[in-house]
Design a protein around this motif. Structure first.
Motif, PDB file in Angstrom:
ATOM      1  N   PHE A  74      41.388  40.708  45.055  1.00 15.50           N
ATOM      2  CA  PHE A  74      42.654  40.943  44.358  1.00 15.50           C
ATOM      3  C   PHE A  74      42.390  41.294  42.901  1.00 15.50           C
ATOM      4  CE2 PHE A  74      43.500  38.522  48.113  1.00 15.50           C
ATOM      5  CZ  PHE A  74      44.505  39.290  48.692  1.00 15.50           C
ATOM      6  N   ILE A  75      41.434  42.220  42.729  1.00 15.05           N
ATOM      7  CA  ILE A  75      41.154  42.786  41.406  1.00 15.05           C
ATOM      8  C   ILE A  75      41.148  44.306  41.606  1.00 15.05           C
ATOM      9  CG2 ILE A  75      39.846  40.796  40.535  1.00 15.05           C
ATOM     10  CD1 ILE A  75      37.271  42.314  41.257  1.00 15.05           C
ATOM     11  N   PRO A  76      41.254  45.077  40.525  1.00 18.80           N
ATOM     12  CA  PRO A  76      41.315  46.533  40.712  1.00 18.80           C
ATOM     13  C   PRO A  76      40.072  47.090  41.404  1.00 18.80           C
ATOM     14  CG  PRO A  76      42.012  45.925  38.499  1.00 18.80           C
ATOM     15  CD  PRO A  76      41.424  44.690  39.114  1.00 18.80           C
ATOM     16  N   ASP A  83      42.894  51.207  44.477  1.00 19.56           N
ATOM     17  CA  ASP A  83      43.956  51.243  43.465  1.00 19.56           C
ATOM     18  C   ASP A  83      43.825  52.473  42.585  1.00 19.56           C
ATOM     19  OD1 ASP A  83      45.096  48.562  43.965  1.00 19.56           O
ATOM     20  OD2 ASP A  83      43.062  47.957  43.455  1.00 19.56           O
ATOM     21  N   ASN A 114      51.798  53.351  44.558  1.00 21.44           N
ATOM     22  CA  ASN A 114      51.346  52.938  45.864  1.00 21.44           C
ATOM     23  C   ASN A 114      51.480  51.416  46.003  1.00 21.44           C
ATOM     24  OD1 ASN A 114      49.632  52.744  48.236  1.00 21.44           O
ATOM     25  ND2 ASN A 114      48.056  52.121  46.829  1.00 21.44           N
ATOM     26  N   THR A 122      50.284  49.461  48.574  1.00 21.19           N
ATOM     27  CA  THR A 122      49.343  48.833  49.512  1.00 21.19           C
ATOM     28  C   THR A 122      48.863  47.468  49.013  1.00 21.19           C
ATOM     29  OG1 THR A 122      48.608  51.034  50.093  1.00 21.19           O
ATOM     30  CG2 THR A 122      47.240  49.229  50.851  1.00 21.19           C
ATOM     31  N   SER A 123      48.490  47.411  47.734  1.00 25.81           N
ATOM     32  CA  SER A 123      47.946  46.161  47.186  1.00 25.81           C
ATOM     33  C   SER A 123      48.999  45.062  47.130  1.00 25.81           C
ATOM     34  CB  SER A 123      47.390  46.400  45.788  1.00 25.81           C
ATOM     35  OG  SER A 123      46.281  47.249  45.851  1.00 25.81           O
ATOM     36  N   LYS A 134      49.449  43.754  50.605  1.00 29.83           N
ATOM     37  CA  LYS A 134      48.273  42.989  51.002  1.00 29.83           C
ATOM     38  C   LYS A 134      48.304  41.584  50.386  1.00 29.83           C
ATOM     39  CE  LYS A 134      44.405  44.482  49.255  1.00 29.83           C
ATOM     40  NZ  LYS A 134      43.315  43.724  48.632  1.00 29.83           N
ATOM     41  N   ALA A 135      48.681  41.508  49.109  1.00 24.62           N
ATOM     42  CA  ALA A 135      48.712  40.208  48.435  1.00 24.62           C
ATOM     43  C   ALA A 135      49.753  39.297  49.077  1.00 24.62           C
ATOM     44  CB  ALA A 135      49.000  40.394  46.947  1.00 24.62           C
ATOM     45  N   THR A 159      48.553  38.090  52.468  1.00 18.84           N
ATOM     46  CA  THR A 159      47.551  37.032  52.341  1.00 18.84           C
ATOM     47  C   THR A 159      48.208  35.675  52.140  1.00 18.84           C
ATOM     48  OG1 THR A 159      45.947  38.567  51.446  1.00 18.84           O
ATOM     49  CG2 THR A 159      45.604  36.254  50.901  1.00 18.84           C
ATOM     50  N   VAL A 216      55.025  51.512  39.349  1.00 14.37           N
ATOM     51  CA  VAL A 216      54.265  51.917  38.166  1.00 14.37           C
ATOM     52  C   VAL A 216      54.709  53.329  37.836  1.00 14.37           C
ATOM     53  CG1 VAL A 216      52.226  50.500  38.610  1.00 14.37           C
ATOM     54  CG2 VAL A 216      52.340  52.805  39.558  1.00 14.37           C
ATOM     55  N   TYR A 274      45.863  41.265  34.840  1.00 12.86           N
ATOM     56  CA  TYR A 274      45.550  42.689  34.720  1.00 12.86           C
ATOM     57  C   TYR A 274      46.797  43.543  34.437  1.00 12.86           C
ATOM     58  CZ  TYR A 274      43.498  47.240  35.592  1.00 12.86           C
ATOM     59  OH  TYR A 274      43.076  48.537  35.458  1.00 12.86           O
ATOM     60  N   GLU A 321      49.182  41.262  41.920  1.00 14.03           N
ATOM     61  CA  GLU A 321      48.398  41.593  43.114  1.00 14.03           C
ATOM     62  C   GLU A 321      46.988  42.048  42.765  1.00 14.03           C
ATOM     63  OE1 GLU A 321      50.692  43.419  41.709  1.00 14.03           O
ATOM     64  OE2 GLU A 321      50.249  45.559  41.912  1.00 14.03           O
ATOM     65  N   LYS A 322      46.722  42.237  41.465  1.00 11.54           N
ATOM     66  CA  LYS A 322      45.400  42.681  41.002  1.00 11.54           C
ATOM     67  C   LYS A 322      44.826  41.707  39.992  1.00 11.54           C
ATOM     68  CE  LYS A 322      44.754  45.279  43.519  1.00 11.54           C
ATOM     69  NZ  LYS A 322      43.501  45.439  44.260  1.00 11.54           N
ATOM     70  N   GLY A 336      43.609  38.511  40.443  1.00  9.14           N
ATOM     71  CA  GLY A 336      42.797  37.418  40.972  1.00  9.14           C
ATOM     72  C   GLY A 336      43.630  36.195  41.330  1.00  9.14           C
ATOM     73  N   LEU A 370      47.767  35.542  42.247  1.00 10.20           N
ATOM     74  CA  LEU A 370      48.200  34.996  43.545  1.00 10.20           C
ATOM     75  C   LEU A 370      49.022  33.727  43.356  1.00 10.20           C
ATOM     76  CD1 LEU A 370      45.052  35.521  45.823  1.00 10.20           C
ATOM     77  CD2 LEU A 370      47.122  36.915  45.732  1.00 10.20           C
TER      78      LEU A 370
END
Lengths: 251, 198
Positions: free
Chosen positions: A74-76, A98, B11, B13-14, B17-18, B21, B46, B141, B181-182, B184, B188
């Motif tokens: 869950f990082i870029p 990403d 997009n 997707t991430s 996914k998060a 999870t 975005v 992030y 979601e990006k 870490g 989450l």
């Protein structure tokens, strides 16, 4: 304060991580998912998967590898190598990337940068530039460093930014794989000319090389592969070193 | 069931996914009326503020009705900015207007680069459910050029030459400028907190 990013690059061929010296003489460095997990535990800020043989062998980025790595992180995650068209980029994004990194295809067809930025946003578009010192300028090379592009790196980076690139991944061909330090002069020249972040790549060998590239090199992020792959340096150790020298990092 | 609104601004997707999870069930509402069964709504996104104009009309009304009924909403990145009255990025596009203030471009004070891309720290202004278990100083992030102002609704502040709203909350409406979601484990945790509130 915004942290300086440490990015690990997984140079992938046929599902395995490899790393060459000056783009030649590859040797295997392991399973991409396993490495990605290790880096994440150690506090890596971002990952790049580069399908290094894609341009030469006209192969597409390995969706399976991307998917396996993206599933648990869950990082870029950025993906490059062999992205020539919007369809190639879409395949990488659908697999879980990403960001996509374009190099040779952007030189051949600069409008690709704009079409990708319109579709995914500039934050998803990295223009990778491979360059080396040539007289007074830094000359850009295409096709994994094999063909001169007849472009100056600073001028090409400015154009890429204007066309919608969100970041520049700048690799020194002279330093790549040599562990003799980043090309700070080239990085500073490109970074000072742009508003978007510049990721320095090529030449990381010691902890102080990272200090140099974040200070005199004015890099926003630094990317390395072999220094991390062979466990010579852990990401955490590197970040503690940078922190002790007053460079902002995520610990 | 949580509605994820895909208005084609980036997009997702991430994000999917998060949430997957964390065991959350997301669905894609095809029409505004599909929001009637949403226990919670996530507005991601975005890119340019003008993209939010895809939410004008029926979507905006349905989202307002959802919020008025006291159900949770989470805006991510552009989704946070849309919660405000508008943005100088696209002055002709009104925001949802649930939060007071207008978004503006970072000034890059001190020759800092804009866009603001990378990991930066959260200074918690107050303890609220959305930041439960998140330590002040935790890094997340970001990737954006425009920001929302710091107001009474600000839960966490981040600095990039100037302070801006990194987390906002009013009643059951929350927004995050960064990408959970990006981000870490910290990211989450924030998504988990949102799900706990649903």
């Amino acid at each position: 304060m915004l942290s300086k990013r440490i990015i690990a690059c997984l140079d992938v061929r046929s599902g395995h991580v490899v790393k060459g010296v000056n783009f030649e003489g590859l040797r295997s460095a392991g399973d991409p998912s396993e490495l990605a997990r290790r880096y994440n535990r150690e506090g890596i800020d971002e990952l790049v998967i580069l399908d290094i043989t894609a341009t030469i062998e006209a192969r597409r980025a390995l969706a399976q590898t991307i998917h396996a790595v993206a599933r648990e992180l869950f990082i870029p995650l950025a993906v490059g190598g062999g992205i020539h068209t919007e369809a190639d980029a879409a395949a990488a994004v659908e697999a879980g990337a990403d960001k996509v990194s374009v190099n040779t295809a952007a030189l051949t067809n600069p409008t690709l940068i704009t079409s990708l930025a319109r579709r995914y946003g500039s934050q998803a578009v990295i223009v990778a530039i491979d360059a080396k010192k040539s007289g007074d300028i830094f000359a850009v090379y295409a096709r994994s460093g094999k063909t001169s592009a007849d472009r100056d790196a600073v001028e090409w980076a400015r154009e890429a930014e204007a066309r919608g690139a969100g970041e520049i991944l700048l690799t020194s061909i002279d330093r790549d794989g040599t562990k003799s330090g980043f090309d700070c002069a080239m990085t500073a020249a490109v970074s000072s000319a742009l508003s978007i972040p510049v990721i320095a790549s090529g030449g990381a060998g010691t902890l102080d090389h990272f200090v140099d590239v974040f200070t005199t090199g004015r890099a926003d992020a630094a990317l390395a592969a072999s220094i991390f792959h062979y466990a010579e340096t852990s990401v955490r150790h590197l970040k503690e070193h940078l922190h002790a020298r007053g460079i902002p990092v995520r610990l | 069931m949580i509605a994820l609104i895909d208005y084609k601004a980036g997009n997702l997707t991430s994000v999917r996914k998060a949430f997957a999870t964390l065991g959350a069930e997301l669905y894609d509402p095809a029409f505004p009326r599909d929001l009637e069964r949403a226990e919670a709504i996530v507005v991601p996104g975005v890119g340019h503020f003008a993209a939010t104009s895809a939410l004008d009309g029926g979507w905006t009304q349905a989202i307002r009705a959802h919020v008025a009924a006291g159900r949770p909403l989470l805006g991510i990145c552009l989704g946070l900015q849309w919660l405000f009255e508008g943005s100088e990025e696209a002055p002709e596009c009104p925001g949802l207007g649930l939060l007071r203030g207008r978004c503006y471009r970072l000034h890059g004070n001190g020759s800092l680069k804009v866009p603001h891309v990378g990991w930066n720290s959260l200074s918690l202004a107050r303890e609220t459910p959305i930041v439960k278990g998140v330590a002040s100083g935790s890094q997340v992030y970001f990737t954006h050029s425009f920001v929302a102002p710091v107001t009474d609704d600000t839960t966490a502040v981040t600095e990039h030459g100037e302070p801006f709203a990194a987390v906002v909350e009013r009643d059951r409406v929350a927004g995050v400028q960064f990408h959970p979601e990006k981000s870490g484990d910290v990211g989450l945790q924030i998504l988990r907190n949102f799900l706990d509130a649903v």
